[in-house]
Enzyme design. Structure first.
Site, PDB file in Angstrom:
ATOM      1  CD  GLU A 201     -22.664  -9.367  54.418  1.00 27.59           C
ATOM      2  OE1 GLU A 201     -22.032  -9.514  55.471  1.00 27.59           O
ATOM      3  OE2 GLU A 201     -22.144  -9.537  53.292  1.00 27.59           O
TER       4      GLU A 201
ATOM      5  CD  GLU B 218     -20.136 -14.768  50.576  1.00 27.25           C
ATOM      6  OE1 GLU B 218     -19.545 -13.679  50.695  1.00 27.25           O
ATOM      7  OE2 GLU B 218     -20.582 -15.411  51.547  1.00 27.25           O
TER       8      GLU B 218
ATOM      9  CE  LYS C 128     -20.090 -10.349  50.988  1.00 26.81           C
ATOM     10  NZ  LYS C 128     -20.335 -11.477  51.722  1.00 26.81           N
TER      11      LYS C 128
ATOM     12  NE  ARG D 123     -12.673  -3.614  65.681  1.00 25.63           N
ATOM     13  CZ  ARG D 123     -12.216  -4.846  65.822  1.00 25.63           C
ATOM     14  NH1 ARG D 123     -11.440  -5.370  64.889  1.00 25.63           N
ATOM     15  NH2 ARG D 123     -12.522  -5.575  66.872  1.00 25.63           N
TER      16      ARG D 123
ATOM     17  CB  CYS E 223     -16.794  -1.559  69.626  1.00 26.76           C
ATOM     18  SG  CYS E 223     -18.533  -1.749  70.059  1.00 26.76           S
TER      19      CYS E 223
ATOM     20  CE  LYS F  23     -14.080  -7.095  57.103  1.00 30.48           C
ATOM     21  NZ  LYS F  23     -14.699  -7.561  55.857  1.00 30.48           N
TER      22      LYS F  23
ATOM     23  CD1 TRP G 271     -22.478  -2.631  64.953  1.00 34.07           C
ATOM     24  CD2 TRP G 271     -22.793  -3.986  66.707  1.00 34.07           C
ATOM     25  NE1 TRP G 271     -23.430  -3.561  64.603  1.00 34.07           N
ATOM     26  CE2 TRP G 271     -23.652  -4.399  65.661  1.00 34.07           C
ATOM     27  CE3 TRP G 271     -22.829  -4.675  67.915  1.00 34.07           C
ATOM     28  CZ2 TRP G 271     -24.510  -5.480  65.784  1.00 34.07           C
ATOM     29  CZ3 TRP G 271     -23.686  -5.751  68.051  1.00 34.07           C
ATOM     30  CH2 TRP G 271     -24.516  -6.151  66.984  1.00 34.07           C
TER      31      TRP G 271
ATOM     32  CG  ASN H 118     -14.028  -2.817  71.582  1.00 35.60           C
ATOM     33  OD1 ASN H 118     -14.697  -1.797  71.662  1.00 35.60           O
ATOM     34  ND2 ASN H 118     -13.073  -2.963  70.677  1.00 35.60           N
ATOM     35  N   GLY H 119     -16.624  -5.515  74.089  1.00 31.51           N
ATOM     36  CA  GLY H 119     -17.001  -6.771  74.703  1.00 31.51           C
ATOM     37  C   GLY H 119     -18.306  -6.649  75.465  1.00 31.51           C
TER      38      GLY H 119
ATOM     39  CG  HIS I 118     -38.307 -29.983  48.306  1.00 33.14           C
ATOM     40  ND1 HIS I 118     -38.953 -31.146  48.654  1.00 33.14           N
ATOM     41  CD2 HIS I 118     -37.443 -30.313  47.306  1.00 33.14           C
ATOM     42  CE1 HIS I 118     -38.484 -32.140  47.926  1.00 33.14           C
ATOM     43  NE2 HIS I 118     -37.574 -31.667  47.088  1.00 33.14           N
TER      44      HIS I 118
END
Length: 612
Positions: free
Chosen positions: A492, A485, A489, A27, A2, A607, A78, A104-105, A508
């Site tokens: 995402e 990573e 990516k 955000r 947010c 973000k 968000w 926010n929070g 495995h």
């Protein structure tokens, strides 16, 4: 997560608010809104969706308050509590309409407070925990806004970064924080408040970072800093080292690709002045470690989340190989809750691009409480983790706007390599070996530039697999975290189900998932472990997978027989992760674009993760 923005000055507030929200849209982008105060009246405009929809609504709204107001607050959301609708969007008003707030929070005891307020006859219109707080502030209001905010905050449990104004106590705004960042920009005859410096950069570079339980009263005379018990506090004015142009896309189609291509410069900034070739070491004054202090470190614990955790895994290999120091990497949320065994001889490294990641910050506090030496690796100067650790290394990568982290990862790895080098030189690493590694670190920007020159060739590879819904990335040693990573990516930004595995794990279980045409990205750089990974890649090929081999330049053997090849420069094992991950960033980016995805603002993501 947010974004909050507020303005108090002499300009039209609504334009500045909407522009500030645009700069912070990464955000949160489920909904957005602004509230402006003029002549003891508040006008609110909110819209579900992205800032573009809010901009259109503001432009179309015939309101003298919006056009005349010189103060206001805004928010891009968000969603946590309640779906992304207009009613759930911020700013929220209390039932009487005289208090407006953005938050926010998460208010953890919101149900208890809401039930109490309902019994007092207050009606609620949204599903959010945030509305509970604005209603509580209004309930506590007796003519003075900061006193009402202070009283209300004393009753809540959870995290908050808030900005509040009232039509019954005009000429001021009140900001407060606990666990969610708030920064105040001090301009000429104006004050800009935000949860992120990106919204402040066009107006001023002089900022104050609020600390937990700070309360700031912003009015025409400036900023009055208090704590929530109304005791005056002093907070240092800091100079931001970012320029406003750095947070713009320029000629690039997306922030993500801009930031991928900024990596040679970002890495140069991360290593500039920090390599000591004469001593074969690194100069990291922010760590505040004497040679003796460094020599007495018995273990390195790295905590982080997501991309930062993957960077830490590369660092783990380097600390153990170079410095012979036992190293562990742990997901920060797991670290904070599992009661870890920590000793005063441990160095705990907290890695966070934003310096505000909630779980990583909590891990920092747990480590400090148990007596460890704690250092931060952050990109944002003045961020909470940087302040609370009191020692560490800044990345100097510039603002990272794309939700999917790119240049922060490569700069984090570069910094970790320098830290490992510094610690190694206090032990048994000879000066000539240290100098050789320092020279390789110096070459990283050029190696990265080589990979960027292959963007179009990588796009051609992306075209062949962009329609696939599943993909695997495999690697060993230093390249195992790169496989993780690379998979992160891809998932995402393209919504392809992607998994990263240590190549030895294929048999495995994961190999059972391979079907005809399933993409497998095999990291076959010419480093130790290549031959084993090569055999694993051939096993995938034999089962019908579409194998994309990432190979070192000139290694024709590793390139033979696979469906596609991506070539990266030759480099030692501990340097190889950086050019390799840049190739995987480009591959993921091109796949996402070909699939028509919103690269910079992928669904359900934001973000900076400032809530658990």
């Amino acid at each position: 997560m947010c974004g909050i923005v507020g303005y108090f000055g002499k300009k039209e507030a609504s334009d500045i608010l909407v522009d500030g929200l645009r700069r912070m849209e990464y955000r949160g982008y489920d909904s957005a809104g602004v509230a402006c105060l003029h002549d003891e009246q508040i006008a609110v405009v909110k819209r579900p969706g992205k800032i573009k929809a809010l901009r259109q609504q503001v432009d179309q709204t015939d309101s003298s308050i919006l056009r005349s107001a010189k103060q206001g607050i805004g928010h891009t959301r968000w969603a946590t509590h309640g779906s992304p609708t207009e009613l759930n969007a911020h700013p929220h008003l209390d039932a009487t309409g005289h208090v407006a707030m953005v938050h926010n929070g998460i208010i953890e005891n919101y149900r208890e407070i809401r039930n109490g307020l309902k019994q007092a006859g207050i009606e609620f219109v949204s599903e959010t925990d945030s509305e509970v707080l604005v209603q509580l502030i209004a309930y506590c209001f007796k003519g003075n806004l900061e006193e009402a905010v202070s009283e209300a905050l004393s009753k809540v449990k959870g995290t908050y970064g808030i900005l509040v104004m009232s039509s019954k106590d005009t000429g001021k705004m009140v900001a407060a924080r606990c666990g969610s960042p708030i920064v105040i920009g001090l301009g000429v005859d104006e004050t800009v408040v935000a949860s992120d410096a990106a919204a402040i950069m066009p107006h001023t570079r002089d900022v104050i970072y609020l600390e937990d339980f700070d309360l700031a009263v912003i009015d025409g005379s400036g900023v009055n800093m208090l704590d929530i018990q109304h005791t005056p506090v002093n907070r240092e004015v800091t100079l931001m080292d970012w320029e406003a142009e750095e947070a713009e896309k320029g000629d690039f189609d997306h922030f993500m690709v801009k930031e991928i291509f900024e990596q040679p410069t970002a890495i140069k900034n991360a290593i500039r002045g920090r390599l000591d070739f004469e001593m074969g070491s690194a100069i990291l004054s922010g760590l505040d470690l004497s040679q003796r202090d460094a020599a007495l470190i018995n273990r390195v614990l790295v905590v982080g989340c997501g991309t930062s955790m993957h960077a830490g895994m590369v660092g783990e290999y380097a600390f153990e190989e170079l410095a012979a120091i036992p190293a562990e990497v742990e997901q920060a949320a797991e670290f904070r809750y599992r009661n870890p065994i920590i000793s005063p001889s441990d160095l705990v490294l907290a890695i966070s691009q934003s310096g505000e990641t909630a779980d990583t910050l909590a891990a920092v506090r747990e480590a400090k409480n148990k007596g460890a030496m704690v250092a931060g690796i952050c990109n944002v100067v003045g961020s909470t983790i940087a302040r609370e650790t009191g020692r560490g290394v800044y990345l100097h990568a510039g603002p990272e706007i794309g939700v999917a982290s790119t240049k922060a990862f490569t700069c984090q790895v570069a910094v970790l390599l320098m830290m490992a080098l510094k610690l190694a030189r206090t032990r048994r690493l000879p000066v000539y070996d240290g100098e050789e590694l320092a020279r390789w670190i110096e070459r990283i920007p050029a190696l990265t530039e080589q990979v960027l020159g292959q963007s179009e060739a990588i796009r051609d590879v992306a075209k062949k697999i962009s329609a696939q819904e599943h993909a695997f990335f495999i690697g060993r040693g230093y390249l195992f975290p790169v496989a993780l990573e690379g998979a992160l990516k891809l998932k995402e930004i393209s919504y392809v189900h992607a998994e990263g595995y240590h190549a030895a794990e294929l048999k495995h279980g994961p190999i059972a998932l391979l079907e005809e045409g399933t993409p497998v990205v095999a990291l076959l750089n010419n480093v130790p472990g290549k031959d084993k990974t090569l055999a694993n890649a051939e096993e995938c090929k034999a089962r019908g997978a579409h194998v994309i081999a990432v190979v070192s330049e000139g290694d024709e053997q590793a390139a033979e027989g696979f469906d596609d090849v991506i070539v990266v420069p030759q480099a030692p094992a501990m340097i190889a992760p950086i050019p390799t991950v840049v190739a995987l960033q480009l591959l993921s980016y091109h796949i996402a674009v070909l699939r028509g995805c919103d690269v910079d603002q992928p669904r359900n993501l934001a973000k900076s993760v400032t809530v658990e």
